[in-house]
Design a protein around this motif. Structure first.
Motif, PDB file in Angstrom:
ATOM      1  N   SER A 191       0.864  -1.169   0.000  1.00 22.82           N
ATOM      2  CA  SER A 191       0.000   0.000   0.000  1.00 22.82           C
ATOM      3  C   SER A 191       0.904   1.224   0.000  1.00 22.82           C
ATOM      4  CB  SER A 191      -0.891  -0.017   1.249  1.00 22.82           C
ATOM      5  OG  SER A 191      -0.104   0.141   2.420  1.00 22.82           O
ATOM      6  N   LEU A 192       0.328   2.379   0.297  1.00 25.03           N
ATOM      7  CA  LEU A 192       1.130   3.597   0.334  1.00 25.03           C
ATOM      8  C   LEU A 192       2.127   3.588   1.485  1.00 25.03           C
ATOM      9  CD1 LEU A 192       1.428   6.491  -0.944  1.00 25.03           C
ATOM     10  CD2 LEU A 192      -0.113   7.274   0.858  1.00 25.03           C
ATOM     11  N   ILE A 193       1.831   2.849   2.557  1.00 27.72           N
ATOM     12  CA  ILE A 193       2.663   2.913   3.756  1.00 27.72           C
ATOM     13  C   ILE A 193       3.304   1.594   4.145  1.00 27.72           C
ATOM     14  CG2 ILE A 193       1.354   4.851   4.706  1.00 27.72           C
ATOM     15  CD1 ILE A 193      -0.013   2.784   6.577  1.00 27.72           C
ATOM     16  N   ALA A 194       2.895   0.492   3.556  1.00 26.64           N
ATOM     17  CA  ALA A 194       3.382  -0.799   4.043  1.00 26.64           C
ATOM     18  C   ALA A 194       3.529  -1.809   2.913  1.00 26.64           C
ATOM     19  CB  ALA A 194       2.440  -1.356   5.108  1.00 26.64           C
ATOM     20  N   VAL A 195       4.410  -2.773   3.138  1.00 27.11           N
ATOM     21  CA  VAL A 195       4.564  -3.927   2.262  1.00 27.11           C
ATOM     22  C   VAL A 195       4.056  -5.150   3.008  1.00 27.11           C
ATOM     23  CG1 VAL A 195       6.936  -4.347   3.025  1.00 27.11           C
ATOM     24  CG2 VAL A 195       6.170  -5.246   0.830  1.00 27.11           C
ATOM     25  N   MET A 196       3.344  -6.041   2.312  1.00 26.53           N
ATOM     26  CA  MET A 196       2.831  -7.241   2.944  1.00 26.53           C
ATOM     27  C   MET A 196       3.868  -8.360   2.832  1.00 26.53           C
ATOM     28  SD  MET A 196       0.073  -5.897   3.805  1.00 26.53           S
ATOM     29  CE  MET A 196       0.279  -4.177   3.378  1.00 26.53           C
ATOM     30  N   ALA A 197       4.114  -9.040   3.939  1.00 28.65           N
ATOM     31  CA  ALA A 197       5.059 -10.154   3.955  1.00 28.65           C
ATOM     32  C   ALA A 197       4.508 -11.255   4.855  1.00 28.65           C
ATOM     33  CB  ALA A 197       6.429  -9.691   4.437  1.00 28.65           C
ATOM     34  N   ASP A 198       4.497 -12.470   4.362  1.00 28.39           N
ATOM     35  CA  ASP A 198       3.976 -13.615   5.115  1.00 28.39           C
ATOM     36  C   ASP A 198       4.999 -14.738   5.080  1.00 28.39           C
ATOM     37  OD1 ASP A 198       1.194 -12.589   5.634  1.00 28.39           O
ATOM     38  OD2 ASP A 198       1.179 -12.554   3.450  1.00 28.39           O
ATOM     39  N   GLY A 199       5.370 -15.211   6.267  1.00 27.61           N
ATOM     40  CA  GLY A 199       6.381 -16.246   6.359  1.00 27.61           C
ATOM     41  C   GLY A 199       7.767 -15.649   6.520  1.00 27.61           C
ATOM     42  N   VAL A 200       8.668 -16.437   7.076  1.00 24.49           N
ATOM     43  CA  VAL A 200      10.006 -15.958   7.404  1.00 24.49           C
ATOM     44  C   VAL A 200      10.741 -15.447   6.174  1.00 24.49           C
ATOM     45  CG1 VAL A 200      12.282 -16.701   8.196  1.00 24.49           C
ATOM     46  CG2 VAL A 200      10.245 -17.322   9.509  1.00 24.49           C
ATOM     47  N   ASP A 201      10.691 -16.197   5.080  1.00 18.05           N
ATOM     48  CA  ASP A 201      11.450 -15.807   3.892  1.00 18.05           C
ATOM     49  C   ASP A 201      10.977 -14.467   3.334  1.00 18.05           C
ATOM     50  OD1 ASP A 201      12.980 -18.060   4.103  1.00 18.05           O
ATOM     51  OD2 ASP A 201      11.906 -19.188   2.557  1.00 18.05           O
ATOM     52  N   GLU A 202       9.672 -14.268   3.260  1.00 11.14           N
ATOM     53  CA  GLU A 202       9.145 -12.993   2.752  1.00 11.14           C
ATOM     54  C   GLU A 202       9.510 -11.841   3.685  1.00 11.14           C
ATOM     55  OE1 GLU A 202       5.055 -12.819   1.697  1.00 11.14           O
ATOM     56  OE2 GLU A 202       5.179 -14.460   0.231  1.00 11.14           O
ATOM     57  N   CYS A 203       9.494 -12.090   4.974  1.00 16.34           N
ATOM     58  CA  CYS A 203       9.846 -11.045   5.942  1.00 16.34           C
ATOM     59  C   CYS A 203      11.304 -10.640   5.792  1.00 16.34           C
ATOM     60  CB  CYS A 203       9.569 -11.528   7.365  1.00 16.34           C
ATOM     61  SG  CYS A 203       7.806 -11.615   7.783  1.00 16.34           S
ATOM     62  N   ILE A 204      12.188 -11.610   5.643  1.00 15.27           N
ATOM     63  CA  ILE A 204      13.610 -11.305   5.469  1.00 15.27           C
ATOM     64  C   ILE A 204      13.823 -10.497   4.194  1.00 15.27           C
ATOM     65  CG2 ILE A 204      15.859 -12.336   4.968  1.00 15.27           C
ATOM     66  CD1 ILE A 204      15.108 -14.616   6.856  1.00 15.27           C
ATOM     67  N   LYS A 205      13.173 -10.904   3.113  1.00 17.77           N
ATOM     68  CA  LYS A 205      13.327 -10.185   1.851  1.00 17.77           C
ATOM     69  C   LYS A 205      12.813  -8.754   1.970  1.00 17.77           C
ATOM     70  CE  LYS A 205      12.508 -10.505  -3.110  1.00 17.77           C
ATOM     71  NZ  LYS A 205      11.957 -11.330  -4.224  1.00 17.77           N
ATOM     72  N   ALA A 206      11.683  -8.573   2.661  1.00 16.47           N
ATOM     73  CA  ALA A 206      11.124  -7.228   2.825  1.00 16.47           C
ATOM     74  C   ALA A 206      12.068  -6.329   3.622  1.00 16.47           C
ATOM     75  CB  ALA A 206       9.765  -7.316   3.518  1.00 16.47           C
ATOM     76  N   VAL A 207      12.660  -6.868   4.682  1.00 19.21           N
ATOM     77  CA  VAL A 207      13.622  -6.100   5.471  1.00 19.21           C
ATOM     78  C   VAL A 207      14.809  -5.686   4.608  1.00 19.21           C
ATOM     79  CG1 VAL A 207      15.302  -6.230   7.352  1.00 19.21           C
ATOM     80  CG2 VAL A 207      12.987  -7.101   7.685  1.00 19.21           C
ATOM     81  N   ARG A 208      15.360  -6.626   3.881  1.00 20.46           N
ATOM     82  CA  ARG A 208      16.531  -6.333   3.057  1.00 20.46           C
ATOM     83  C   ARG A 208      16.220  -5.262   2.014  1.00 20.46           C
ATOM     84  NH1 ARG A 208      18.710 -12.582   2.206  1.00 20.46           N
ATOM     85  NH2 ARG A 208      19.657 -12.792   4.297  1.00 20.46           N
ATOM     86  N   GLU A 209      15.019  -5.300   1.477  1.00 21.68           N
ATOM     87  CA  GLU A 209      14.646  -4.319   0.457  1.00 21.68           C
ATOM     88  C   GLU A 209      14.566  -2.916   1.048  1.00 21.68           C
ATOM     89  OE1 GLU A 209      13.543  -2.810  -3.321  1.00 21.68           O
ATOM     90  OE2 GLU A 209      14.575  -4.618  -2.657  1.00 21.68           O
ATOM     91  N   GLU A 210      13.955  -2.756   2.231  1.00 17.99           N
ATOM     92  CA  GLU A 210      13.860  -1.423   2.836  1.00 17.99           C
ATOM     93  C   GLU A 210      15.230  -0.913   3.268  1.00 17.99           C
ATOM     94  OE1 GLU A 210      11.116   0.257   2.419  1.00 17.99           O
ATOM     95  OE2 GLU A 210      10.418  -1.617   1.507  1.00 17.99           O
ATOM     96  N   LEU A 211      16.068  -1.792   3.796  1.00 18.50           N
ATOM     97  CA  LEU A 211      17.415  -1.375   4.178  1.00 18.50           C
ATOM     98  C   LEU A 211      18.237  -1.006   2.948  1.00 18.50           C
ATOM     99  CD1 LEU A 211      18.171  -4.016   6.960  1.00 18.50           C
ATOM    100  CD2 LEU A 211      17.608  -1.595   7.282  1.00 18.50           C
ATOM    101  N   ARG A 212      18.022  -1.714   1.844  1.00 20.68           N
ATOM    102  CA  ARG A 212      18.705  -1.369   0.597  1.00 20.68           C
ATOM    103  C   ARG A 212      18.369   0.053   0.163  1.00 20.68           C
ATOM    104  NH1 ARG A 212      17.588  -0.683  -4.531  1.00 20.68           N
ATOM    105  NH2 ARG A 212      15.365  -1.138  -4.232  1.00 20.68           N
ATOM    106  N   LYS A 213      17.148   0.475   0.446  1.00 19.84           N
ATOM    107  CA  LYS A 213      16.688   1.814   0.041  1.00 19.84           C
ATOM    108  C   LYS A 213      17.010   2.882   1.079  1.00 19.84           C
ATOM    109  CE  LYS A 213      12.515   0.247  -0.756  1.00 19.84           C
ATOM    110  NZ  LYS A 213      11.087   0.153  -1.130  1.00 19.84           N
ATOM    111  N   GLY A 214      17.839   2.521   2.070  1.00 19.46           N
ATOM    112  CA  GLY A 214      18.340   3.521   2.998  1.00 19.46           C
ATOM    113  C   GLY A 214      17.560   3.705   4.278  1.00 19.46           C
TER     114      GLY A 214
END
Length: 441
Positions: A191-214
């Motif tokens: 959405s405008l404010i959040a990314v949906m992540a379900d399960g450990v693998d999706e959560c890890i990927k979501a974290v890495r993506e936001e950290l990649r963007k600073g």
């Protein structure tokens, strides 16, 4: 170009156009070129305590000297404070710069519109004396880059990118009868404010993506919320395994996790699992508060947004379902805040004001004053918040080597907190990074 990249690029471009360029900023900041500024005979609140009458010398964008004795310099602009209070610029640790409307679902289709709102929001909050903000869902690199480039006038900007939510969690803004993907292109589940992540693998990927963007921090939705349409406000979100994975990934990068939590169980659970900061913490119990102290966990209460929605939420188009969710937690907020005070929980300052409610910035001071003394609130808005931002000694204080983010208050806010609740009207000087935002009013 991917859709998110396009949104970011449009946002930065729109912000620059809306402000009219650097020339307009230079006109407003008429004394921007001075390399040294001397505040003479100010009653100094240094972010921790009132230390008496002091002279403070600013050189460039930092505080060079703080002295009881006269500071003799020949080439400084001198401001005679005559006993007015000099204090650090304030910090709001919970804002959402892109949430421009309530009563309707924010969408990704209008990036330039959201950029215009962010411009308006940031200019207003800076004029209220907040020289630093932390965006806890939505703020991005494009806006941060526009601020650093001088395209608009705003506070220092710490952002966490998209918050991370489970499907159907607080960051999922779809209604019960909406079955389409969050993004029509089906490439980004956000959405405008959040990314949906379900399960450990999706959560890890979501974290890495936001950290990649600073991202400076990672925010998760640890419980249900008021403004989301389908999640009960008192229920837990994410599994233990998902939260542990998010925390581990974030800490390994050198950042920290903060969690949206209203119910007591969610607060305790997230803290035990390694989350370093709790947003809201509305229903925190005495035993949980004691555990937060042991763990060193911060809490950022946000009273003003609850008061604003209770006051005029219906007129703003907020649904009865959302209002009922707020009513379920609102009555206990002050009692739980007093509990956290009594137990010594580390508290920072945040407002969470949304859309047109952002003009009520000062109400956070007046609502907190029902529990805290003025100087306690001032610490929350300065040195405490700076510690949360891992900027102790640089922000939220007046000391040699700190950034020259300063306010000159027409009176003593340690005795009258309304001087800080007046949305900048009682500030005669606002200095951000050694540059005048307001002078002589």
């Amino acid at each position: 170009m991917k859709r998110r990249q396009f949104v970011t690029a449009c946002a930065a471009t729109a912000i620059a156009a809306s402000y009219g360029g650097v020339a307009s900023a230079a006109k407003r900041l008429s004394t921007q070129g001075n390399s040294m500024i001397l505040f003479k005979d100010a009653l100094l609140f240094d972010g921790y305590d009132t230390v008496g009458i002091r002279n403070v010398l600013v050189e460039g964008n930092v505080v060079r000297e703080v002295s009881e004795s006269a500071i003799n310099v020949s080439n400084a602009e001198t401001i005679s404070c005559d006993g007015k209070t000099l204090m650090p610029g304030m910090i709001d640790c919970h804002v959402h710069v892109y949430i421009s409307g309530l009563g309707r679902q924010p969408r990704l289709g209008l990036p330039t519109y959201y950029a215009q709102y962010a411009n308006k929001f940031l200019r207003y909050i800076l004029d209220c004396g907040f020289t630093t903000v932390r965006d806890t869902a939505g703020g991005d690199h494009g806006l941060a880059y526009a601020l650093r480039s001088g395209f608009l006038e705003g506070p220092r900007f710490f952002y966490g990118g998209f918050a991370i939510s489970q499907t159907g969690g607080h960051g999922d803004l779809r209604s019960e009868d909406q079955h389409t993907p969050l993004c029509a292109c089906e490439h980004h589940n956000h959405s405008l404010i959040a990314v949906m992540a379900d399960g450990v693998d999706e959560c890890i990927k979501a974290v890495r993506e936001e950290l990649r963007k600073g991202a400076y921090h990672i925010k998760i939705m640890g419980s249900g919320g008021v403004m989301s349409p389908t999640d009960p406000v008192d229920k837990l979100q994410f599994s233990d395994a998902e939260i542990k994975a998010i925390v581990e990934e974030t800490v390994r990068h050198g950042a920290y996790v903060t969690a949206h939590c209203h119910p007591d169980e969610a607060v305790l659970r997230c803290a035990i699992l390694g989350v370093e900061c709790i947003e809201h913490g509305t229903l925190t119990s005495k035993s949980t508060a004691q555990e937060l102290v042991k763990l060193g966990t911060f809490v950022v209460p946000t009273l003003s947004v609850m008061g604003a929605i209770m006051h005029d939420g219906r007129e703003m188009g907020i649904s009865q379902v959302n209002l009922d969710k707020l009513s379920a937690i609102y009555g206990d907020a002050m009692t739980c805040l007093e509990t956290m005070k009594n137990e010594g929980v580390k508290l920072a300052f945040g407002t969470d004001l949304l859309a047109e409610q952002h003009t009520r910035q000062g109400t956070e001071f007046t609502m907190r004053s029902e529990v805290f003394s003025p100087i306690e609130i001032m610490r929350q808005a300065t040195s405490n918040s700076a510690e949360l931002l891992r900027s102790k000694g640089k922000l939220g204080c007046v000391a040699p080597g700190a950034y020259a983010d300063l306010l000159l208050v027409n009176g003593d806010p340690t005795k009258d907190i309304d001087l800080l609740a007046s949305n900048g009207q009682d500030l005669s000087v606002i200095l951000r990074d050694g540059k005048f935002i307001k002078s002589g009013a």
